[in-house]
Design a protein around this motif. Structure first.
Motif, PDB file in Angstrom:
ATOM      1  N   VAL A  88      36.303  44.297  35.550  1.00 47.95           N
ATOM      2  CA  VAL A  88      37.727  44.073  35.277  1.00 47.95           C
ATOM      3  C   VAL A  88      37.856  42.945  34.249  1.00 47.95           C
ATOM      4  O   VAL A  88      37.098  41.975  34.281  1.00 47.95           O
ATOM      5  N   VAL A  89      38.788  43.121  33.329  1.00 47.77           N
ATOM      6  CA  VAL A  89      39.077  42.094  32.321  1.00 47.77           C
ATOM      7  C   VAL A  89      40.456  41.514  32.642  1.00 47.77           C
ATOM      8  O   VAL A  89      41.436  42.259  32.727  1.00 47.77           O
ATOM      9  N   ASP A  90      40.517  40.206  32.843  1.00 45.02           N
ATOM     10  CA  ASP A  90      41.763  39.502  33.169  1.00 45.02           C
ATOM     11  C   ASP A  90      42.303  38.913  31.860  1.00 45.02           C
ATOM     12  O   ASP A  90      41.801  37.901  31.369  1.00 45.02           O
ATOM     13  N   ILE A  91      43.322  39.570  31.303  1.00 43.31           N
ATOM     14  CA  ILE A  91      43.827  39.166  29.978  1.00 43.31           C
ATOM     15  C   ILE A  91      44.835  38.031  30.109  1.00 43.31           C
ATOM     16  O   ILE A  91      45.801  38.138  30.857  1.00 43.31           O
ATOM     17  N   GLY A  92      44.609  36.942  29.346  1.00 42.85           N
ATOM     18  CA  GLY A  92      45.463  35.755  29.443  1.00 42.85           C
ATOM     19  C   GLY A  92      45.183  35.057  30.763  1.00 42.85           C
ATOM     20  O   GLY A  92      46.080  34.773  31.546  1.00 42.85           O
ATOM     21  N   CYS A  93      43.892  34.753  30.982  1.00 36.56           N
ATOM     22  CA  CYS A  93      43.423  34.324  32.319  1.00 36.56           C
ATOM     23  C   CYS A  93      43.784  32.888  32.664  1.00 36.56           C
ATOM     24  O   CYS A  93      43.676  32.494  33.833  1.00 36.56           O
ATOM     25  N   GLY A  94      44.182  32.079  31.670  1.00 34.99           N
ATOM     26  CA  GLY A  94      44.485  30.678  31.957  1.00 34.99           C
ATOM     27  C   GLY A  94      43.285  29.978  32.588  1.00 34.99           C
ATOM     28  O   GLY A  94      42.151  30.112  32.109  1.00 34.99           O
ATOM     29  N   ASN A  95      43.510  29.262  33.690  1.00 33.40           N
ATOM     30  CA  ASN A  95      42.408  28.542  34.350  1.00 33.40           C
ATOM     31  C   ASN A  95      41.587  29.446  35.270  1.00 33.40           C
ATOM     32  O   ASN A  95      40.760  28.972  36.031  1.00 33.40           O
TER      33      ASN A  95
ATOM     34  N   ALA B  18      38.692  27.102  32.975  1.00 33.00           N
ATOM     35  CA  ALA B  18      38.354  28.246  33.837  1.00 33.00           C
ATOM     36  C   ALA B  18      36.850  28.253  34.144  1.00 33.00           C
ATOM     37  O   ALA B  18      36.446  28.476  35.290  1.00 33.00           O
ATOM     38  N   VAL B  19      36.044  27.976  33.115  1.00 28.98           N
ATOM     39  CA  VAL B  19      34.585  27.961  33.312  1.00 28.98           C
ATOM     40  C   VAL B  19      34.221  26.885  34.341  1.00 28.98           C
ATOM     41  O   VAL B  19      33.478  27.134  35.285  1.00 28.98           O
ATOM     42  N   SER B  20      34.817  25.694  34.182  1.00 34.96           N
ATOM     43  CA  SER B  20      34.413  24.625  35.115  1.00 34.96           C
ATOM     44  C   SER B  20      34.932  24.897  36.526  1.00 34.96           C
ATOM     45  O   SER B  20      34.254  24.599  37.503  1.00 34.96           O
ATOM     46  N   GLU B  21      36.118  25.517  36.651  1.00 37.96           N
ATOM     47  CA  GLU B  21      36.618  25.821  38.005  1.00 37.96           C
ATOM     48  C   GLU B  21      35.854  26.978  38.653  1.00 37.96           C
ATOM     49  O   GLU B  21      35.992  27.218  39.851  1.00 37.96           O
ATOM     50  N   SER B  22      35.084  27.733  37.835  1.00 39.76           N
ATOM     51  CA  SER B  22      34.375  28.913  38.371  1.00 39.76           C
ATOM     52  C   SER B  22      32.894  28.662  38.565  1.00 39.76           C
ATOM     53  O   SER B  22      32.143  29.622  38.792  1.00 39.76           O
ATOM     54  N   SER B  23      32.454  27.413  38.449  1.00 39.19           N
ATOM     55  CA  SER B  23      31.005  27.176  38.493  1.00 39.19           C
ATOM     56  C   SER B  23      30.455  27.664  39.840  1.00 39.19           C
ATOM     57  O   SER B  23      31.097  27.520  40.884  1.00 39.19           O
ATOM     58  N   GLY B  24      29.288  28.293  39.754  1.00 39.46           N
ATOM     59  CA  GLY B  24      28.665  28.820  40.976  1.00 39.46           C
ATOM     60  C   GLY B  24      28.977  30.283  41.222  1.00 39.46           C
ATOM     61  O   GLY B  24      28.348  30.916  42.058  1.00 39.46           O
ATOM     62  N   LEU B  25      29.950  30.834  40.513  1.00 36.49           N
ATOM     63  CA  LEU B  25      30.264  32.274  40.690  1.00 36.49           C
ATOM     64  C   LEU B  25      29.473  33.074  39.659  1.00 36.49           C
ATOM     65  O   LEU B  25      29.700  32.931  38.453  1.00 36.49           O
ATOM     66  N   ALA B  26      28.573  33.936  40.142  1.00 42.87           N
ATOM     67  CA  ALA B  26      27.653  34.606  39.227  1.00 42.87           C
ATOM     68  C   ALA B  26      28.324  35.738  38.449  1.00 42.87           C
ATOM     69  O   ALA B  26      27.934  36.051  37.326  1.00 42.87           O
ATOM     70  N   ASN B  27      29.330  36.374  39.029  1.00 47.01           N
ATOM     71  CA  ASN B  27      29.869  37.577  38.371  1.00 47.01           C
ATOM     72  C   ASN B  27      31.209  37.323  37.664  1.00 47.01           C
ATOM     73  O   ASN B  27      32.077  38.183  37.616  1.00 47.01           O
TER      74      ASN B  27
END
Ligand SMILES: C[S@@+](CC[C@H](N)C(=O)[O-])C[C@H]1O[C@@H](n2cnc3c(N)ncnc32)[C@H](O)[C@@H]1O
Length: 273
Positions: free
Chosen positions: A72-79, A106-115
């Motif tokens: 899935v692609v989340d367009i305009g994903c913000g954080n 968004a990258v820093s809030e998602s750390s640890g999520l592989a997918n």
């Protein structure tokens, strides 16, 4: 009657606040995201409630209409608050945003999520959708070459002009191909700007600070309902699978214990051949 009209005395303040917003919308979004210090229920981002409640309301429809084997692609994903939640339901969730600062957060809030992965891209630019499917495949995002991906859009189309919505829809088509589906959820507030900000807790005396930040820095939002959807995703190119009312949740504004709600609209679509 007079009391109902009193809120219109806010207009000069609203005009003064919004006069400072950069005219270039992409610059405005990136500046906004660069100033965000925290997110979630007590943060600076009006539309991030910090809860999964809104997403839980979408899950049955996502399961019913979207192929769970496709990314899935989340367009305009913000954080990335929804990107992360989508990652629980699809092999891979890719967030795309025009703002590099949003993507960094968004990258820093998602750390640890592989997918989960993120890309900076203007999704109204010509051919912006073209390479994303291949990028997803290289990331191991599931799906065969050319199989397409699902698309999720929340709170983005209502901040775009009509031409940009149309350009974005064409890019969405390049992502979904024939197998992917689109799920969109947008605000569809039936009122003017003063009624809108009053709904979100602005009074003559005070404006909640996340709302003030949005008015000060961002393009004035419009509404996105069935009429706007049929213009952006015309019936000759898109089949409407389901649509209806929904509620977009903001961070708590009027009561610290619960999210505020903006009347909204959702639709599920697929590209026609
Ligand atoms: C109201 S926010 C919604 C963010 C996220 N979808 C959510 O619901 O938490 C709108 C987002 O769209 C992004 N955006 C605006 N124009 C865009 C464009 N042309 N291409 C990609 N993203 C865009 C903004 O940077 C911002 O992050």
């Amino acid at each position: 009657m007079l009391a109902a009209l009193k809120k219109y005395l806010m207009i000069p303040r609203l005009v003064r606040l919004s006069a400072g917003a950069p005219r270039d919308h992409h610059v405005a979004w990136d500046l906004f995201w660069s100033s965000v210090k925290s997110t979630g229920a007590t943060g600076d981002v009006l539309w991030d409630s910090g809860s999964d409640h809104e997403m839980q309301g979408y899950v049955d429809r996502l399961r019913l209409h979207l192929d769970p084997g496709l990314p899935v692609v989340d367009i305009g994903c913000g954080n990335g608050s929804f990107t992360r939640q989508l990652a629980a339901h699809f092999p891979h969730a890719m967030g795309v945003d025009v703002s590099a600062h949003a993507v960094r957060r968004a990258v820093s809030e998602s750390s640890g999520l592989a997918n989960v992965s993120y890309v900076v891209r203007d999704m109204t630019a010509p051919d912006a959708g073209g390479g994303l499917g291949e990028e997803l495949r290289l990331l191991g995002g599931g799906g065969r070459a050319g199989a397409g991906a699902n698309v999720f859009i929340r709170g983005v189309l209502h901040v775009l002009g009509e031409r940009e919505r149309h350009a974005l829809a064409e890019n969405v088509r390049a992502i979904t191909g024939m197998n992917g589906r689109v799920f969109l959820a947008e605000t569809d507030f039936q009122g003017n700007a003063v009624e809108y900000v009053s709904h979100l807790g602005a009074t003559l005396r005070s404006i909640p600070s996340p709302l003030e930040g949005a008015i000060r820095g961002l393009p004035m939002p419009g509404r996105f309902g069935p009429k706007e959807r049929s213009l952006a995703f015309p019936a000759g190119r898109w089949e409407l699978i389901e649509d209806g009312p929904t509620a977009i949740e903001t961070m708590p504004l009027s009561d610290p214990t619960r999210a505020d709600l903006i009347p909204g609209y959702f639709a599920v679509l697929r590209a026609r051949n």
